[in-house]
Design a protein around this motif. Structure first.
Motif, short mmCIF file in Angstrom:
data_model
loop_
_atom_site.label_atom_id
_atom_site.label_comp_id
_atom_site.label_asym_id
_atom_site.label_seq_id
_atom_site.Cartn_x
_atom_site.Cartn_y
_atom_site.Cartn_z
N LEU A 176 19.80 69.93 20.32
CA LEU A 176 20.32 68.88 20.87
C LEU A 176 19.88 68.91 22.52
CD1 LEU A 176 23.86 68.43 19.65
CD2 LEU A 176 22.02 67.03 18.98
N GLY A 177 19.36 70.00 23.06
CA GLY A 177 18.78 70.00 24.45
C GLY A 177 20.11 70.16 25.33
N THR A 178 20.90 70.94 25.01
CA THR A 178 21.88 71.46 25.90
C THR A 178 22.21 72.79 25.62
OG1 THR A 178 23.83 70.87 27.02
CG2 THR A 178 23.99 70.64 24.63
N THR A 179 23.33 73.22 26.66
CA THR A 179 24.08 74.65 26.33
C THR A 179 25.35 74.60 26.34
OG1 THR A 179 23.95 75.02 28.68
CG2 THR A 179 21.89 75.64 27.43
N ARG A 180 26.06 75.52 25.91
CA ARG A 180 27.50 75.64 25.88
C ARG A 180 28.07 75.47 27.38
NH1 ARG A 180 27.78 79.47 22.81
NH2 ARG A 180 28.43 78.12 20.75
N ASP A 181 27.55 75.83 28.30
CA ASP A 181 27.97 76.02 29.81
C ASP A 181 28.24 74.77 30.25
OD1 ASP A 181 28.64 78.61 29.73
OD2 ASP A 181 26.85 79.35 30.70
N GLU A 182 26.81 73.93 29.59
CA GLU A 182 26.85 72.35 30.30
C GLU A 182 27.95 71.31 29.48
OE1 GLU A 182 22.78 71.52 29.60
OE2 GLU A 182 21.85 72.28 31.22
N VAL A 183 28.01 71.77 28.33
CA VAL A 183 29.10 70.80 27.55
C VAL A 183 30.28 71.25 28.14
CG1 VAL A 183 30.11 70.55 25.24
CG2 VAL A 183 27.58 70.99 25.62
N ARG A 184 30.78 72.73 28.39
CA ARG A 184 32.06 73.01 28.87
C ARG A 184 32.19 72.44 30.34
NH1 ARG A 184 31.46 77.89 28.97
NH2 ARG A 184 32.16 78.49 27.06
N GLY A 185 31.25 72.42 31.08
CA GLY A 185 31.41 71.99 32.52
C GLY A 185 31.73 70.23 32.64
N PHE A 186 31.10 69.70 31.63
CA PHE A 186 31.32 68.12 31.31
C PHE A 186 32.60 67.85 30.82
CE2 PHE A 186 30.94 64.31 28.93
CZ PHE A 186 30.70 63.50 29.77
N ILE A 187 33.07 68.44 29.71
CA ILE A 187 34.18 67.90 29.10
C ILE A 187 35.59 68.65 29.68
CG2 ILE A 187 33.01 67.72 26.77
CD1 ILE A 187 34.50 70.15 25.74
N LEU A 188 35.41 69.59 30.40
CA LEU A 188 36.59 70.27 30.90
C LEU A 188 37.35 69.46 31.78
CD1 LEU A 188 38.31 72.87 31.01
CD2 LEU A 188 36.95 73.52 32.95
N PRO A 189 36.98 68.73 32.81
CA PRO A 189 37.85 67.67 33.53
C PRO A 189 38.23 66.50 32.62
CG PRO A 189 35.42 67.60 34.26
CD PRO A 189 35.46 68.59 33.35
N ILE A 190 37.56 66.25 31.70
CA ILE A 190 37.87 65.03 30.69
C ILE A 190 38.94 65.49 29.98
CG2 ILE A 190 37.27 63.42 29.01
CD1 ILE A 190 34.39 63.69 30.29
N VAL A 191 38.97 66.65 29.45
CA VAL A 191 40.15 67.27 28.43
C VAL A 191 41.52 67.21 29.41
CG1 VAL A 191 40.80 69.20 27.16
CG2 VAL A 191 38.47 68.04 26.84
N ILE A 192 41.15 67.72 30.41
CA ILE A 192 42.29 68.04 31.31
C ILE A 192 42.95 66.77 31.57
CG2 ILE A 192 43.32 68.77 33.62
CD1 ILE A 192 41.15 70.94 33.60
N LEU A 193 42.14 65.62 31.94
CA LEU A 193 42.92 64.48 32.25
C LEU A 193 43.52 63.77 30.88
CD1 LEU A 193 40.28 62.80 34.66
CD2 LEU A 193 42.49 63.46 35.29
N ALA A 194 42.73 63.98 29.71
CA ALA A 194 43.21 63.47 28.69
C ALA A 194 44.77 64.30 28.32
CB ALA A 194 42.63 63.80 27.52
N VAL A 195 44.88 65.37 28.40
CA VAL A 195 45.94 66.40 28.22
C VAL A 195 47.15 65.67 29.20
CG1 VAL A 195 47.28 68.67 28.53
CG2 VAL A 195 44.82 68.28 27.28
N ILE A 196 46.77 65.56 30.36
CA ILE A 196 47.91 65.11 31.48
C ILE A 196 48.33 63.49 30.89
CG2 ILE A 196 48.15 63.95 33.71
CD1 ILE A 196 46.02 65.96 34.68
N PHE A 197 47.37 62.82 30.45
CA PHE A 197 47.82 61.41 29.94
C PHE A 197 48.82 61.65 28.65
CE2 PHE A 197 43.58 59.68 31.63
CZ PHE A 197 44.12 59.55 33.15
#
Length: 401
Positions: A176-197
């Motif tokens: 897919l042209g990405t790495t696990r670190d890149e995916v983690r860095g992108f979704i981590l703040p989104i997941v944290i905000l979603a958990v807060i909501f």
């Protein structure tokens, strides 16, 4: 079994993608990201009226609770047929007066759960159409064809593929042209905000329930405890699923947008309902009195349990008193069982008598309806038939004949 949900979600996604890509001219990646937001708008827009009805129904049931409790208490021990019929009639009048419709509160959940299940299955199949991420020409997922699935596999947001997820094998991430670190860095703040909501939504539900909790209902108290437990456990569960389960970036985006929408919508509806249907001082006083009464009863039960444990512990210190302590505890248990059994038998007898009265009333209503139908049929059969236009009396030969 899940195919209808998959067709539903894939159809909505396809329509939004066609609108954004073919009509408005957006590129595939932007169109797929906005199609997920469009799915949120579609689903939440459909259930918004039902969410309003749900909160309005809940507030109505709270406002009418004191009158309903007084009415039920008035007819609690009356088992004759006339009283049962009058009780049902007055309850229906009370519901009509308050325009109470309890079934409306179930609709949002009945819509939202199938949609999320369909979304998860659809996106997961789109993220892994095959073991090597190759899409066969005849592949279909709901209403989506192979070309659209391929476009989704190539869709990105800020360089992160929509089908990627943290537990995906490294080889597939490389495809897919990405790495696990890149995916983690992108979704981590989104997941944290979603958990807060999500946590904020649950906390708001706890606060609303405390304000209107039916303290005399053990089911309501148990539900409140379960909701508090969920508020603690759900964030850890969601984080675990995100980091260790197959949760694609597309689902994380949907989850984020959906919970943000829910938080804002619930807050707005809450404000409107509180202004249109405020809780008066009489209700608040009665609510506090009921809460203190139930809490006192629960404290008394806990005190009795601790008293039993204290005496059992005393037997360990003074073994010669064990037989006496056992006799006392056994006598208290027998007395409590007899009291509970007598109360249970009394309630069972009242419930049986009321059920018999309801059965008699139902039979009488059915018989009355049957007689009405027979009378109506008899009246219609006894009416003389009107003469048709061709049934004129023979007037004999005319003068011209």
């Amino acid at each position: 079994m899940l195919d209808p949900f998959i067709y539903l979600v894939s159809g909505v996604l396809k329509l939004w993608h066609l609108l954004l890509n073919s009509v408005l001219g957006l590129d595939d990646s932007t169109a797929w990201v906005l199609a997920l937001i469009g799915l949120v708008v579609t689903v939440r827009g459909l259930i918004a009226p039902f969410s309003w009805m749900q909160m309005r129904t809940a507030r109505t049931s709270v406002i009418m609770r004191p009158e309903l409790a007084a009415l039920n208490a008035e007819y609690a021990d009356r088992t004759d047929k006339e009283s049962v019929a009058e009780h049902e009639r007055r309850r229906k009048e009370l519901s009509r007066r308050y325009n109470h419709r309890p079934a409306a509160g179930c609709v949002p959940m009945l819509i939202q759960i199938p949609v999320f299940i369909g979304l998860y299955r659809t996106v997961l199949q789109m993220a892994r159409p095959s073991e090597n991420l190759e899409v066969a020409p005849d592949t279909r997922i709901g209403f989506l064809n192979a070309e659209e699935i391929t476009a989704f596999l190539n869709a990105e947001i800020r360089g992160i593929p929509l089908p990627a997820y943290l537990s995906m094998p490294q080889e597939m991430l490389a495809q897919l042209g990405t790495t696990r670190d890149e995916v983690r860095g992108f979704i981590l703040p989104i997941v944290i905000l979603a958990v807060i909501f999500t946590t904020a939504n649950l906390a708001g539900s706890i606060y609303r329930n405390l304000e209107t909790l039916d303290w005399e209902s053990s089911l309501a108290r148990g539900t409140q405890k379960m909701l508090i437990g969920m508020t603690v456990l759900v964030p850890f569960l969601l984080l675990s699923l995100t980091f260790f389960g197959p949760i694609p970036v597309a689902i994380v985006l949907y989850w984020f947008a959906n919970n943000l929408w829910t938080l804002v919508q619930t807050a707005l509806i809450r404000v409107v309902v509180s202004r249109k249907m405020p809780l008066d001082d009489d209700y608040r006083r009665e609510h506090r009195a009921t809460r203190e009464k139930v809490r006192g009863e629960l404290r008394e039960r806990r005190t009795q349990k601790w008293d039993v444990r204290r005496r059992q512990a005393a037997g360990a210190v003074q073994p010669w008193k064990i037989p006496e302590i056992r006799r006392e505890l056994q006598a208290e248990r027998v007395q409590q069982r007899e009291k509970t059994a007598a109360e249970k038998a009394r309630r069972k007898e009242i419930a049986r008598a009321k059920q018999e009265a309801r059965s008699q009333l139902t039979k009488e209503r059915l018989e009355a309806n049957r007689r009405k139908r027979q009378e109506k049929k008899a009246r219609s059969s006894n009416q003389p038939a009107e003469p048709a236009a061709s049934d004129e009396p023979d007037r004999g030969p005319s003068a011209t004949d």
